[in-house]
Each structure stands twice: as structure tokens, then as C-alpha cells.
Design an enzyme around this catalytic site. Structure first.
Site, PDB file in Angstrom:
ATOM      1  N   GLU A 217     143.506 149.977  64.916  1.00 57.74           N
ATOM      2  CA  GLU A 217     143.556 149.516  66.310  1.00 57.74           C
ATOM      3  C   GLU A 217     143.549 147.987  66.470  1.00 57.74           C
ATOM      4  OE1 GLU A 217     140.567 151.539  68.617  1.00 57.74           O
ATOM      5  OE2 GLU A 217     141.887 153.258  68.902  1.00 57.74           O
TER       6      GLU A 217
ATOM      7  N   GLU B   5     144.542 159.709  66.731  1.00 62.07           N
ATOM      8  CA  GLU B   5     143.255 159.998  67.377  1.00 62.07           C
ATOM      9  C   GLU B   5     143.520 160.493  68.785  1.00 62.07           C
ATOM     10  OE1 GLU B   5     140.187 156.939  67.320  1.00 62.07           O
ATOM     11  OE2 GLU B   5     140.913 156.192  65.395  1.00 62.07           O
TER      12      GLU B   5
END
Ligand code: GAL
Length: 805
Positions: free
Chosen positions: A392, A464
Site C-alpha cells: 500500500e 485484500e
């Protein structure tokens, strides 16, 4: 000479501080050293509600090593598998080297610092602070990193020229058979170049030779790579999810006739490719159904031994029915990955990191972690994708250009991914891997590939979903637990239905300890489909229900069958997570109905949940009315049971009025009828039976009465423990009713009673939470039988026996 590999896992001394004086060879310095065995945590932590600073300190480990006699030019190497976060090593008071990064292995050649046939003093300074020069640190991180020498350590004795690394590249030929390419890296620590011969033998699981080849090389000082190839392997069995066939590459180094060194590496023949039409294993499309795994455990953090690391893979594949795990957010134990290879669980492995990118030195270290990860794990058939971006993080062209380049150079056989959480990021990897948390229970479930990537043809994987969007405790109210499970299934359904997606990896497998910025304020993120003790929530059953019924029959009603657990005392709709083709429901011995998978809302799942939305069912068949009247009565009564009187529409009232008039019945008689089929107060106990059916045959049955906690049942994940250094097995204690159903609100103090050569890790007395207490029992390293029992004021469980062999 033969390579010697000696475990250095035992006989350490540990203390929770560091002083320069400890480097001394005088081991009498300092009181208060504790005995320690590896894997070791620098501090045992509470379950929750502690401060993350508790484990962030510098500690010292020391032990003596028996240095063997060394032949001419032989080298002594120390191999560390994982030390959090920086290790500095001294031998006999002299610095041997250091390593930054807690998730990857490192070697130190300590030959010049030891005397053959003597005792050497080994001291390791372990810095477990969140140092901003070491990934993942430098900003906040949503997980704890713990501390200590938490993986194994070995001592190696190798000849002056030795095999340093072997990279096996099995390939499959189209018409059948295959070949094997191998790069053998030799390290020559001598002063002159020497000529060596290398033999490669490929053997199958029964140790039968499948093929062999050899080559010669002039090994210069330093490193030399020799390329070998086994061109014709006519009979090769594929490594696949259902039959993960492995092969062993035996590499031997010769000087003339004399064998000087040998190593064995495992591999598997398979192809694995992410395409813009999904993921293909051996040319067959596989919808990836995965979860993210943190490698943490209650109390001991990361320090779990081989046996438990291996079982964790079984838990993911066999209990939760996954075909893929993402090692979020770092390389994990080789024992865990070994087992993934053995049972056919695919792995997306990634470098350490969380959102933050540091300075140039930090990036260089991260690039080194790419190398350490790839070189350790590139022979594993289970690993199908390298994660070469800090999870991320934002785009950083030069940095990620380099991580990708290096991963491809070190392993041209695998694709790369890099997990991001924003749209239209610069794609330097082969697969656009995206954390998509759009689903909030409303209609948006996943963004389209096009929207996220801005491209129309690109391999795409959701890495995710869910997680913080719907934190759920195992002991939450039933409705929340059901919704949590359904959210995961909605995303899976959508990912499978979209042929552009390769699949979806949910956040996450287990709840985990975290920093104060995250989680529920008690240092836990309750994001798992199971809790920290690996006890599944309904979402865990939802995943399990997606596995094939041939592997295991799953029949898990997501309800406690209580009249007052849900809002407004509703018990319908009741969701059943199952891989059965249908379920047949009886109440008090009378057939309610057969119910089928909800393929309207979950058209793409192999096993959609089955929803029981009517408990009146066929009971009305006994009434002396027309089929139409019975149907209407059933409809109105079920509606009231499901959603209360307020759910009835004008149409239902008109139908009832007409019915009463035609039958000359009073309203009170209609009420009586309702009560007969409803779940009235004061009536006899209702007993529900749910039978799981496959091909018209009952394959499982669950029974629910107004149960109460009759027994405390103890069960261990395994009943055998490895004697070796030490092992750990999880034991679970559940309060159950007479039908074996969990009583999820039981809470009592439970004491673990252990006899034999073992002990409970963590506190010896814990509360039952949500009806369950669990612990890991560790062996002391000696053979024998360990007996474990749970005792509360009210219950005494059966004893489980763990035999240490
Ligand atoms: C993601 C992150 C994970 C975890 C998760 C919680 O953004 O990558 O590590 O924090 O959120 O839902």
C-alpha cells in the site's frame, strides 16, 4: 568431507538488556541470564491491552559453540533464519557481522574468528526497536513485529569451495514430460581458482532416480554459477492443488572422484500464470480464494516452532478451504512454506513493508530483502507471485523499477505483483494487485478492473477486502457474525464471476495484535475470519463451505437457535454455510422443508449459502384446506416469523379476512394456528434437525434443542509432537451442549492441567471467551506423553494425550 549442519537452537542464555561487557568471552559476567531455546520471544506479552513498547528493546543472546576439527580450508558459517529487527554478532569477543531486517535469513562466515576443536563464545545483540532505517519501520504499521531470535539458527561446516545456492527451474513440455534447468552457485573461499565437477540427480518421493546430468566448472575465488540441464524427463508428474507431487534435486560437488559437498532442494513441475483472463495453474483456470496471514500468535508473538508453522498451512487449506495464502506483509517461516509445497497451497509472498517508503539506504535494504526472499524461496512450487512493492505504498518509479528488475533477474520464472490501494498507479509489475475495500454492506462490492487500472488488458488480483470495514469479534452478536461472513462471500462471488479477475484474498485469516492507532483500542484488530487462537467465526465456516464435499463435508448453521439473541427476537432468516447440495429441516420430528443454495444472490459461488427463511414449511400440509389456502397461510406465517407483524401487507390482511369468512373461523382460531407453527413461549422444547444432503443421501446432520453447556470438550490439532528441539500443539477447550454445539456465551475461568514433559505457553489460567479457551502446549524436547486437561469450577474436560517422539 561432508557438509555438517548442526542445530544451534538449544542452550542459549538470554537477557532483556545489552551492555558492551556482555560481548566478553567471560560468560560469568552478568547475573540473571535465563535459559532459552529457539524460536524465542524477547518477552512474553499479555493477550491484549498492553503497550507496544513492551517488546521494543535491545536484548542479548549468548551460547557456546563446539567448534569441530576443520579440514584444510574448511569454513564455519552461522545461518540465522530470522532475528527481529537487527542482529549484531560477536564471536570470541570479535565482531562477526550484522543484519538488518527481521524477516529474512542471513549467513556469517566466522571461520577466521574461531579455533578448531575449541569452545567459541557466540553473542548476539538483538535490537527489536522500530528503527526507522529498517523496513517496515519509519511510520505507523498495522501489526506488531515482536522481538528476539524468533526463528532457528544453524552452524554449517563447508569445504573451501561449496554449494552456496541452487536454483531449480522445472519445465513442462507440451506433449508430456519435461526438463529441469539448474543454476548452481559455488562459493570459493580459497585463494586460487580450482576446477570442480557438479552432478545433479533428480529423484522422486520414493527416492527413485528420474534423471541426472553433470558439468565442470572453473570456480574462481568468490562466486561462480554453473548452469546444468536435464533435458529429457519423459515421465513427470505435475504439482497440482489436489496432488502436489514433489521432486528432489540432489546436487553434489566433486573434485575428481571425491565428493566434497552436497545439498538437496525440492521442486515441483507446474506452470502458473496470471493472465488478463484470470489465473491458470498447469493451463487450467483456478479462481483464487485466499486469505492474508499474519504470522503472529498470542503471548509469544512470532516465536512458534516448526510443528506449529507447518500445521498453520493445513489449517488454511484443510480447515478454511483456501487455495492461496498471502504472506502479509513479509516472508514467513520456511516450515510454513514447506508445508504449503507439500499440501498444495498457493502462496503470494511479499517483502517487508507497510505503506511507508524510507530514504535511499532504506530502499537499498528493501531491495536486499527482495534478494533474500527470492533466493530463499524460488524453488518452491507453491510460490506463484512475488510481492515487490511495500504494501500500500505510493508510486516510486526508480525504487520499484529496481525491485522488479531484481526479482525478474533472480527468478525469470515467476511474475511479480505489488500491492497498492489506489487507482491508476504506475504498473511496473506483471500483475496489478489491489486492496479493494469498497464493500460496506451496500451494493458496491468490488471496483472493476478497468476503473482501478485504467487498462483493458492486465492481469488483476484483489489482495485484500473487508478487514477494517467490518471488524467482528467471535463473541459478537449473531447478526453481525452472519453479516461478516456474507460480506466475505459477496466479494468472493463477485471476483469469481468476473472473468477478468484472478480471485480475491480477504483480510484476514486471524485476528492480530496491533499498534494503538489501529484495532479496537485493546491492541487487537478483530479482522480475522478466526480469532487469534485460530477458532473460526462464521466467516471461517463460510470459507470452509467453499471446499469440495469430497474433501470434507461442511454443514454450519450460523445461528445459536435462540429466540432472543437477535434484534426483536427474530430467528429468521437463518443462514447455513455448507457444501451440501441441499438441507432438509425437521422440527420436532416433522418435516419443515428442503432448502437449496441461494444461487440468486451468489450465482458464481460453487457452494452458495443456504438460507432458511421459513420454519412453517410443509407442516401446513396436514390442514384440511385447499392448496392455495395452505400456501397463503404458510406465506403469511413465515413472514411474521421472519420480520414481525409489521411485515404483513394489505394483500395478506385481505387474504386472511376472506379465509376467515369462508371457513367461518374466529380470529382467535387463526391465532392458535399461528402459535401451533410458530415457536411459542411455554410450549414443549423445540428440536431442530438439519440434514445435509448430497445426491439425495444424508451426509451430515446437526441438531439443536434448547441446549445448555453439558461438557467441556478438549481437542488437540495433532496428537504427536516432534521431539527435536521443541514443538508446540494447539489444544482447544469448548463448552458444548449434548448435541456437540458450541455454547458461545460460556465464560468461566479455566485452568490448564498438564502432566508430562511439556507446559502451556502463556498464562496457565484464562477465561473462556465465547465458549472457548485455547492454548499452545510446548514440549520440553524430551520424549514421553503429555496429558492436557481444562478445569473450571463447573467442568472438567477429557484429557488429550500428546505423544512426543
Ligand atoms: C489494509 C492493510 C492491512 C490491514 C488492513 C485492515 O489497508 O494493507 O495491513 O491494515 O488494511 O483492513
Amino acid at each position: 568431507m561432508k557438509r555438517i549442519i548442526k542445530s544451534l537452537n538449544r542452550d542459549w542464555q538470554y537477557r532483556a538488556d545489552f551492555q558492551d561487557a556482555y560481548i566478553s568471552t567471560d560468560f560469568s559476567i552478568g547475573d540473571g541470564w535465563e535459559p532459552a531455546s529457539l524460536p524465542h520471544t524477547n518477552i512474553e506479552l499479555p493477550f491484549n491491552n498492553f503497550d507496544e513498547s513492551f517488546y521494543q528493546f535491545v536484548s542479548t543472546y549468548r551460547r557456546q559453540i563446539e567448534v569441530p576439527a576443520l579440514g584444510n580450508g574448511e569454513r564455519i558459517i552461522l545461518h540465522f533464519e530470522g532475528v527481529m529487527a537487527e542482529a549484531k554478532v560477536w564471536i570470541n569477543g570479535q565482531e562477526a557481522g550484522n543484519h538488518k531486517g527481521g524477516y529474512t535469513p542471513f549467513d556469517l562466515d566466522v571461520t577466521s574468528l574461531v579455533e578448531p576443536e575449541s569452545l567459541a563464545h557466540l553473542v548476539v545483540r538483538v535490537d527489536s526497536r522500530e528503527r526507522e532505517d529498517i523496513p517496515p519501520f519509519g511510520n505507523v504499521v498495522d501489526y506488531l513485529t515482536y522481538g528476539g531470535i524468533y526463528r532457528e539458527v544453524q552452524l554449517l561446516v563447508v569445504p573451501p569451495v561449496f554449494v552456496q545456492n541452487v536454483f531449480l527451474r522445472p519445465q513442462i513440455h507440451e506433449g508430456g514430460g519435461g526438463c529441469l534447468e539448474a543454476s548452481v552457485r559455488l562459493c570459493n573461499r580459497g585463494m586460487t581458482a580450482v576446477s570442480k565437477q557438479v552432478k545433479l540427480e533428480l529423484k522422486d518421493a520414493s527416492d527413485t532416480l528420474v534423471g541426472w546430468c553433470e558439468g565442470s566448472v572453473e570456480a574462481d575465488c568468490g562466486e561462480t554459477v554453473l548452469e546444468l540441464a536435464l533435458d529429457v524427463l519423459p515421465k513427470i508428474e505435475l504439482w497440482d492443488l489436489d496432488s502436489p507431487v514433489l521432486y528432489w534435486g540432489h546436487v553434489a560437488l566433486f573434485d575428481g572422484e571425491e565428493k566434497e559437498d552436497a545439498v538437496v532442494e525440492r521442486c515441483g513441475f507446474r506452470t502458473a500464470e496470471f493472465t488478463d483472463k484470470g489465473f491458470f495453474l498447469n493451463g487450467k483456470k483456478v479462481n483464487l480464494r485466499g486469505l492474508n496471514r499474519h504470522q503472529s500468535y498470542p503471548y509469544v508473538g512470532y516465536a512458534m516452532p516448526k510443528g506449529e508453522q507447518r500445521f498453520e498451512a493445513d489449517r488454511l487449506k484443510k480447515n478454511l478451504g483456501l487455495n492461496l495464502v498471502r504472506t502479509s506483509h513479509y516472508p514467513q517461516s520456511r516450515h510454513f512454506l514447506d508445508r504449503c509445497d507439500e499440501i498444495g497451497l498457493l502462496v503470494f509472498e511479499e517483502i517487508p513493508g507497510w505503506q511507508h517508503i524510507g530514504d535511499e539506504d532504506w530502499k537499498d535494504l528493501s531491495v536486499l530483502h527482495v534478494q533474500e526472499m527470492v533466493e530463499r524461496d524460488r524453488n518452491r512450487p507453491s510460490v506463484i507471485l512475488w510481492g515487490v512493492r511495500i504494501n500500500e505504498s505510493g508510486d516510486d518509479h526508480d525504487f520499484y523499477h529496481e525491485t522488479n528488475r531484481l526479482a525478474h533477474e533472480l527468478d525469470p520464472t515467476r511474475q511479480t505483483g505489488g500491492v497498492r490501494c489506489f487507482e491508476k498507479s504506475e504498473l511496473l509489475e506483471d500483475v496489478y494487485t489491489m486492496n479493494d475495500f469498497i464493500h460496506s454492506g451496500e451494493r458496491g462490492i468490488l471496483r472493476s478492473r478497468r476503473k482501478v487500472t485504467g487498462k483493458s488488458h492486465v492481469p488483476y488480483l484483489v489482495t485484500e477486502h473487508n478487514g477494517h470495514m467490518f471488524p467482528t469479534k467471535r463473541f459478537d452478536q449473531e447478526q453481525r457474525l452472519v453479516e461478516h461472513a456474507l460480506r466475505h462471500l459477496r466479494v468472493l462471488n463477485q471476483a469469481i464471476g468476473d472473468e477478468q479477475m484472478s480471485g480475491a484474498i480477504g483480510w484476514c485469516a486471524w485476528d492480530y495484535n496491533t499498534h494503538r492507532e489501529f484495532g479496537s483500542g485493546d491492541r487487537i484488530c478483530y479482522h480475522g475470519v478466526a480469532d487469534m487462537f485460530r477458532v473460526p467465526k462464521y466467516a471461517g465456516h463460510a470459507y470452509a463451505s467453499q471446499m469440495s464435499v469430497d474433501e470434507r463435508v461442511v454443514l454450519e448453521p450460523a445461528s445459536v437457535f435462540a429466540k432472543g439473541e437477535r434484534d426483536a427476537s427474530q430467528i429468521l432468516p437463518m443462514v447455513v454455510f455448507t457444501n451440501c447440495e441441499s438441507i432438509v429441516v425437521h422440527k420436532n420430528g416433522r418435516l419443515i422443508d428442503e432448502f437449496f443454495p441461494d444461487s440468486v444472490n451468489f450465482p458464481h459461488l460453487e457452494h452458495p449459502p443456504i438460507v432458511i427463511d421459513d420454519l412453517v414449511g410443509r407442516q401446513v400440509d396436514e390442514l384440511p384446506y385447499s392448496a392455495r389456502d395452505k400456501k397463503r397461510l404458510r406465506e403469511a406465517m413465515s413472514l411474521v416469523m421472519k420480520s414481525g407483524l409489521g411485515a404483513l401487507r394489505l394483500k395478506h390482511y385481505l387474504q386472511m379476512v376472506s379465509f376467515l369468512a369462508r371457513k367461518r373461523m374466529k380470529f382467535s382460531e387463526l391465532e392458535e394456528l399461528f402459535m401451533r407453527y410458530d415457536l411459542p413461549w411455554g410450549g414443549p422444547e423445540d428440536i431442530f434437525e438439519i440434514r445435509g444432503m448430497v445426491k439425495g443421501v444424508e451426509v451430515a446432520r446437526r441438531t439443536y434443542a434448547s441446549g445448555w453447556g453439558e461438557i467441556l470438550r478438549a481437542q488437540a490439532d495433532r496428537d504427536e509432537m516432534h521431539c527435536g528441539d521443541w514443538d508446540a500443539v494447539r489444544v482447544e477447550f469448548r463448552v458444548e451442549d449434548a448435541q456437540g454445539n458450541l455454547m458461545p456465551f460460556s465464560q468461566e475461568v479455566l485452568n490448564f492441567e498438564v502432566e508430562g514433559p511439556g507446559e502451556v505457553m502463556g498464562p496457565k489460567s484464562v477465561p473462556l471467551t465465547g465458549g472457548v479457551a485455547a492454548c499452545w502446549v510446548r514440549s520440553h524436547g524430551s520424549e514421553g506423553c503429555i496429558q492436557v486437561r481444562g478445569v473450571t469450577a463447573r467442568y472438567r474436560s477429557n484429557a488429550v494425550t500428546l505423544s512426543v517422539k
